[in-house]
Design an enzyme around this catalytic site. Structure first.
Site, PDB file in Angstrom:
ATOM      1  CG  ASP A  13      37.518  77.590  -3.669  1.00 27.87           C
ATOM      2  OD1 ASP A  13      37.947  77.036  -2.656  1.00 27.87           O
ATOM      3  OD2 ASP A  13      37.776  77.222  -4.834  1.00 27.87           O
ATOM      4  CD  GLU A  14      31.026  78.388  -1.615  1.00 27.86           C
ATOM      5  OE1 GLU A  14      31.949  77.973  -0.866  1.00 27.86           O
ATOM      6  OE2 GLU A  14      30.291  77.629  -2.259  1.00 27.86           O
ATOM      7  CE  LYS A  16      33.351  75.784   1.919  1.00 22.61           C
ATOM      8  NZ  LYS A  16      33.704  76.308   0.596  1.00 22.61           N
ATOM      9  N   GLY A  17      35.955  79.375   5.193  1.00 24.81           N
ATOM     10  CA  GLY A  17      36.952  79.374   6.260  1.00 24.81           C
ATOM     11  C   GLY A  17      36.948  80.705   6.995  1.00 24.81           C
ATOM     12  N   GLY A  40      40.231  73.667   0.686  1.00 25.46           N
ATOM     13  CA  GLY A  40      41.294  74.587   1.070  1.00 25.46           C
ATOM     14  C   GLY A  40      40.621  75.811   1.659  1.00 25.46           C
ATOM     15  CG  HIS A  41      38.153  75.531   4.287  1.00 25.46           C
ATOM     16  ND1 HIS A  41      37.545  74.608   5.082  1.00 25.46           N
ATOM     17  CD2 HIS A  41      37.638  75.343   3.046  1.00 25.46           C
ATOM     18  CE1 HIS A  41      36.698  73.897   4.359  1.00 25.46           C
ATOM     19  NE2 HIS A  41      36.732  74.311   3.115  1.00 25.46           N
ATOM     20  NE  ARG A 144      27.957  47.428   0.613  1.00 26.08           N
ATOM     21  CZ  ARG A 144      26.928  46.761   0.111  1.00 26.08           C
ATOM     22  NH1 ARG A 144      25.998  46.311   0.912  1.00 26.08           N
ATOM     23  NH2 ARG A 144      26.842  46.543  -1.172  1.00 26.08           N
ATOM     24  CD  GLN A 225      34.622  69.579  -0.832  1.00 27.55           C
ATOM     25  OE1 GLN A 225      33.975  68.837  -0.116  1.00 27.55           O
ATOM     26  NE2 GLN A 225      35.897  69.788  -0.636  1.00 27.55           N
ATOM     27  CB  THR A 304      43.072  77.292  -1.139  1.00 28.22           C
ATOM     28  OG1 THR A 304      42.183  78.380  -1.297  1.00 28.22           O
ATOM     29  CG2 THR A 304      43.858  77.478   0.129  1.00 28.22           C
ATOM     30  NE  ARG A 310      39.422  79.498  -5.952  1.00 23.16           N
ATOM     31  CZ  ARG A 310      39.700  80.117  -4.803  1.00 23.16           C
ATOM     32  NH1 ARG A 310      39.365  81.378  -4.624  1.00 23.16           N
ATOM     33  NH2 ARG A 310      40.296  79.471  -3.830  1.00 23.16           N
ATOM     34  CE  LYS A 336      37.826  86.645  -2.535  1.00 27.24           C
ATOM     35  NZ  LYS A 336      38.581  85.992  -3.561  1.00 27.24           N
TER      36      LYS A 336
HETATM   37  P1  GDP Z   1      36.648  78.524   1.277  1.00 23.02           P
HETATM   38  O1  GDP Z   1      37.161  77.309   0.587  1.00 23.02           O
HETATM   39  O2  GDP Z   1      35.182  78.708   1.102  1.00 23.02           O
HETATM   40  O3  GDP Z   1      37.058  78.595   2.723  1.00 23.02           O
HETATM   41  O4  GDP Z   1      37.337  79.773   0.539  1.00 23.02           O
HETATM   42  P2  GDP Z   1      38.897  79.923   0.161  1.00 23.02           P
HETATM   43  O5  GDP Z   1      39.667  80.163   1.408  1.00 23.02           O
HETATM   44  O6  GDP Z   1      39.319  78.805  -0.719  1.00 23.02           O
HETATM   45  O7  GDP Z   1      38.848  81.201  -0.774  1.00 23.02           O
HETATM   46  C1  GDP Z   1      38.391  82.432  -0.324  1.00 23.02           C
HETATM   47  C2  GDP Z   1      39.524  83.488  -0.442  1.00 23.02           C
HETATM   48  O8  GDP Z   1      38.962  84.770  -0.342  1.00 23.02           O
HETATM   49  C3  GDP Z   1      40.551  83.408   0.683  1.00 23.02           C
HETATM   50  O9  GDP Z   1      41.803  83.802   0.161  1.00 23.02           O
HETATM   51  C4  GDP Z   1      40.045  84.442   1.688  1.00 23.02           C
HETATM   52  O10 GDP Z   1      41.069  84.978   2.506  1.00 23.02           O
HETATM   53  C5  GDP Z   1      39.508  85.482   0.767  1.00 23.02           C
HETATM   54  N1  GDP Z   1      38.394  86.283   1.293  1.00 23.02           N
HETATM   55  C6  GDP Z   1      37.334  85.892   2.062  1.00 23.02           C
HETATM   56  N2  GDP Z   1      36.482  86.908   2.246  1.00 23.02           N
HETATM   57  C7  GDP Z   1      36.990  87.971   1.582  1.00 23.02           C
HETATM   58  C8  GDP Z   1      36.540  89.310   1.359  1.00 23.02           C
HETATM   59  O11 GDP Z   1      35.480  89.734   1.808  1.00 23.02           O
HETATM   60  N3  GDP Z   1      37.324  90.114   0.574  1.00 23.02           N
HETATM   61  C9  GDP Z   1      38.508  89.674   0.041  1.00 23.02           C
HETATM   62  N4  GDP Z   1      39.217  90.521  -0.707  1.00 23.02           N
HETATM   63  N5  GDP Z   1      38.962  88.433   0.238  1.00 23.02           N
HETATM   64  C10 GDP Z   1      38.201  87.586   0.974  1.00 23.02           C
HETATM   65  P1  IMO Z   2      36.506  74.201  -0.632  1.00 22.10           P
HETATM   66  O1  IMO Z   2      36.117  73.485   0.640  1.00 22.10           O
HETATM   67  C1  IMO Z   2      36.277  74.420  -4.980  1.00 22.10           C
HETATM   68  C2  IMO Z   2      35.951  70.611  -7.135  1.00 22.10           C
HETATM   69  C3  IMO Z   2      37.120  70.200  -8.011  1.00 22.10           C
HETATM   70  C4  IMO Z   2      36.364  69.435  -9.085  1.00 22.10           C
HETATM   71  C5  IMO Z   2      35.263  68.730  -8.303  1.00 22.10           C
HETATM   72  C6  IMO Z   2      35.586  67.292  -7.946  1.00 22.10           C
HETATM   73  O2  IMO Z   2      37.833  74.863  -0.561  1.00 22.10           O
HETATM   74  O3  IMO Z   2      35.405  75.108  -1.071  1.00 22.10           O
HETATM   75  P2  IMO Z   2      37.223  66.203  -6.134  1.00 22.10           P
HETATM   76  O4  IMO Z   2      38.700  66.334  -5.948  1.00 22.10           O
HETATM   77  O5  IMO Z   2      36.408  66.625  -4.963  1.00 22.10           O
HETATM   78  O6  IMO Z   2      36.826  64.836  -6.624  1.00 22.10           O
HETATM   79  O7  IMO Z   2      36.885  67.212  -7.361  1.00 22.10           O
HETATM   80  O8  IMO Z   2      35.084  69.485  -7.130  1.00 22.10           O
HETATM   81  N1  IMO Z   2      36.303  70.907  -5.720  1.00 22.10           N
HETATM   82  C7  IMO Z   2      36.354  72.140  -5.209  1.00 22.10           C
HETATM   83  N2  IMO Z   2      36.193  73.352  -5.799  1.00 22.10           N
HETATM   84  N3  IMO Z   2      36.473  74.339  -3.646  1.00 22.10           N
HETATM   85  C8  IMO Z   2      36.623  73.145  -3.042  1.00 22.10           C
HETATM   86  O9  IMO Z   2      36.697  73.023  -1.694  1.00 22.10           O
HETATM   87  C9  IMO Z   2      36.598  71.971  -3.827  1.00 22.10           C
HETATM   88  N4  IMO Z   2      36.718  70.651  -3.564  1.00 22.10           N
HETATM   89  C10 IMO Z   2      36.528  70.021  -4.727  1.00 22.10           C
HETATM   90  O10 IMO Z   2      37.794  71.318  -8.518  1.00 22.10           O
HETATM   91  O11 IMO Z   2      35.735  70.343  -9.970  1.00 22.10           O
HETATM   92 MG    MG Z   3      38.630  76.761  -0.790  1.00 20.85          MG
END
Ligand code: GDP
Ligand code: IMO
Ligand code: MG
Length: 430
Positions: A13-14, A16-17, A40-41, A144, A225, A304, A310, A336
């Site tokens: 959730d950094e 990446k999307g 969830g991106h 397997r 992830q 997401t 979180r 962010k």
């Molecule tokens: P991912 O899983 O790494 O793709 O990240 P997520 O989409 O799950 O979570 C990132 C959230 O932060 C999303 O709602 C983005 O729209 C939002 N986001 C990304 N970059 C920024 C930013 O620079 N500022 C703010 N306020 N929101 C951001």
């Molecule tokens: P994105 O791509 C944040 C976490 C779950 C749990 C652990 C194992 O959006 O960054 P799993 O269902 O994979 O067996 O769960 O990993 N987890 C994530 N946390 N972002 C994700 O994906 C995650 N995908 C899995 O919360 O702690």
């Molecule tokens: Mg995410």
């Protein structure tokens, strides 16, 4: 023959999307290499927001082709829904554009049932999975006994394979977990239908990518992830069951080492985690609520995929330095920064302490972080809005100092800083 890899540097959730969307403007192919719909991106384009779980985030742009590699575990229900959602939004998806590896593995309702049963059985030691069947699907793969997408092309043997897979899992569900068995025939029928819809997308992804790279096409590999959730290099056992780290892109797409050009680590300006497991810089109380938000903004820190709040904390540069090393990061893309506006002072974890010992590197990786107490540097915060800033020199001095400190501590240059979720809310640093 450039292959650029985008990898999460923290616990997912950094953003990446959002960064993939930005960087895929210049890509010919965007490629997902690991995980499943646990991801969830979010991509925000003007008033529209897309939440992608399986299809690479770069498809929002009209030009790149998209692939899902062999490293992915795929729930066909989620895939078909996502294709439909994108089409409804006017995004072109057909088998010409989207290619899925024959060697990717399927997730079935049996995997979902096992995920739920295993989590319930762990009780107080649960992992906090997304309950999307990820662990059980990778277990099928490594033992397997998995179902690969390629099998969908032979209708009769596929039907029998799904039925027998559900029968095997049923024995586990009833004997180990006392859970009601599933209906193997009904699931096999359901999967026949998915096979008819998905077969046209099945392709030789490694061949497709190899040819494209040889012809000089630009490929962007999108990790799901993050480094600290990596099965081998993360906070085991509180990890996912795949390899989100950069080498996972090579295995999960079937491309050679020589193609890699940039390895871009996406990191938030602070730290978050969803699910259980260690988190040395975690905050609670008012400061945590301030960082997390209350859920009224779409970017507030709620999952997401699962909607769970979180966990949040200060940026941990011991872990970021570790991520830079494990992935061979060539650069950082930081998200962010805008969220930190008004927080004064800011803290960054620079090292860990155990008694009198100071650690700048993790002695045995991050699986047992419990003995460590974070050592913080305190930095002055800034108070003016940064969300409209587009140039490094226009950032408040304190924000620049914060970013420079992160570069020094991680040993990695920051090339992109995002200051809001929108495409244009970004600062490029040359
Ligand atoms: P991912 O899983 O790494 O793709 O990240 P997520 O989409 O799950 O979570 C990132 C959230 O932060 C999303 O709602 C983005 O729209 C939002 N986001 C990304 N970059 C920024 C930013 O620079 N500022 C703010 N306020 N929101 C951001
Ligand atoms: P994105 O791509 C944040 C976490 C779950 C749990 C652990 C194992 O959006 O960054 P799993 O269902 O994979 O067996 O769960 O990993 N987890 C994530 N946390 N972002 C994700 O994906 C995650 N995908 C899995 O919360 O702690
Ligand atoms: Mg995410």
């Amino acid at each position: 023959m450039p292959l650029d890899i985008i990898v999460g540097s923290q616990w997912g959730d950094e953003g990446k999307g959002r960064m993939v969307d930005l960087l895929s403007a210049g890509a010919d192919i965007v490629a997902r290499y690991n995980g499943g719909d646990n991801a969830g991106h979010t991509v925000t384009v003007g008033a529209r927001s897309f939440q992608l779980h399986l299809i690479p985030s770069g498809v929002i742009h009209p030009q790149p082709a998209a692939v899902i590699g062999n490293g992915v575990v795929l729930n066909p229900v989620v895939l078909l829904k996502e294709i439909e959602m994108l089409r409804q939004a006017g995004i072109h998806i057909d088998p010409e554009r989207l290619k899925i590896s024959h060697a990717a593995h399927l997730i079935t309702p049996a995997h979902l049932a096992l995920d739920a049963a295993q989590e319930a059985a762990r009780g107080g030691r649960k992992i906090g999975t997304t309950l999307r069947g990820i662990g059980p699907a990778y277990t099928s793969k490594t033992s397997r006994q998995g179902l690969r997408l390629g099998e969908m092309r032979s209708a009769e043997t596929f039907h029998a394979a799904v039925r027998s897979h559900v029968q095997v899992v049923n024995r586990q569900l009833s004997r180990l977990f006392d859970v009601e068995p599933l209906d193997p025939e009904a699931i096999a029928d359901e999967y026949d239908d998915y096979a008819r819809q998905i077969t046209p997308y099945i392709a030789d992804v490694t061949g497709f990518l190899s040819e494209a790279l040889t012809r000089g096409r630009r490929v962007l590999a999108e990790g799901a992830q993050g480094t600290l959730l990596d099965l081998d290099h993360g906070t085991y056992p509180f990890v996912t069951s795949s390899n989100p780290t950069a080498p996972g892109a090579l295995v999960g797409l079937g491309v050679g080492l020589g193609h890699v050009e940039r390895v871009i680590g996406v990191t938030k300006a602070f730290q978050t985690r969803v699910g259980e497991g260690p988190f040395p810089t975690e905050l609670h109380g008012d400061l945590a609520t301030r960082l997390r938000g209350t859920g009224e903004n779409p970017w507030d820190e709620f999952g997401t995929t699962t909607g769970r709040p979180r966990r949040v904390g200060w940026l941990d540069c011991v872990l970021l330095r570790y991520a830079a090393r494990i992935n061979g990061l060539t650069e950082l893309a930081l998200t962010k920064l805008d969220i930190l506006t008004g927080l004064d002072p800011l803290k960054i974890c620079t090292a860990y302490r155990v008694g009198d010992e100071i650690y700048e590197q993790l002695p045995y990786g991050p699986s047992d972080l419990s003995p460590f107490e974070p050592i913080y540097a305190e930095l002055p915060g800034w108070h003016s809005d940064v969300s409209e800033v587009r140039r490094w020199e226009d950032l408040p001095e304190e924000a620049r100092a914060y970013l420079l400190r992160i570069e020094t501590l991680s040993g990695t240059p920051i090339r992109l800083v995002s200051v809001g979720p929108e495409r244009h809310q970004v600062i490029e640093i040359s």
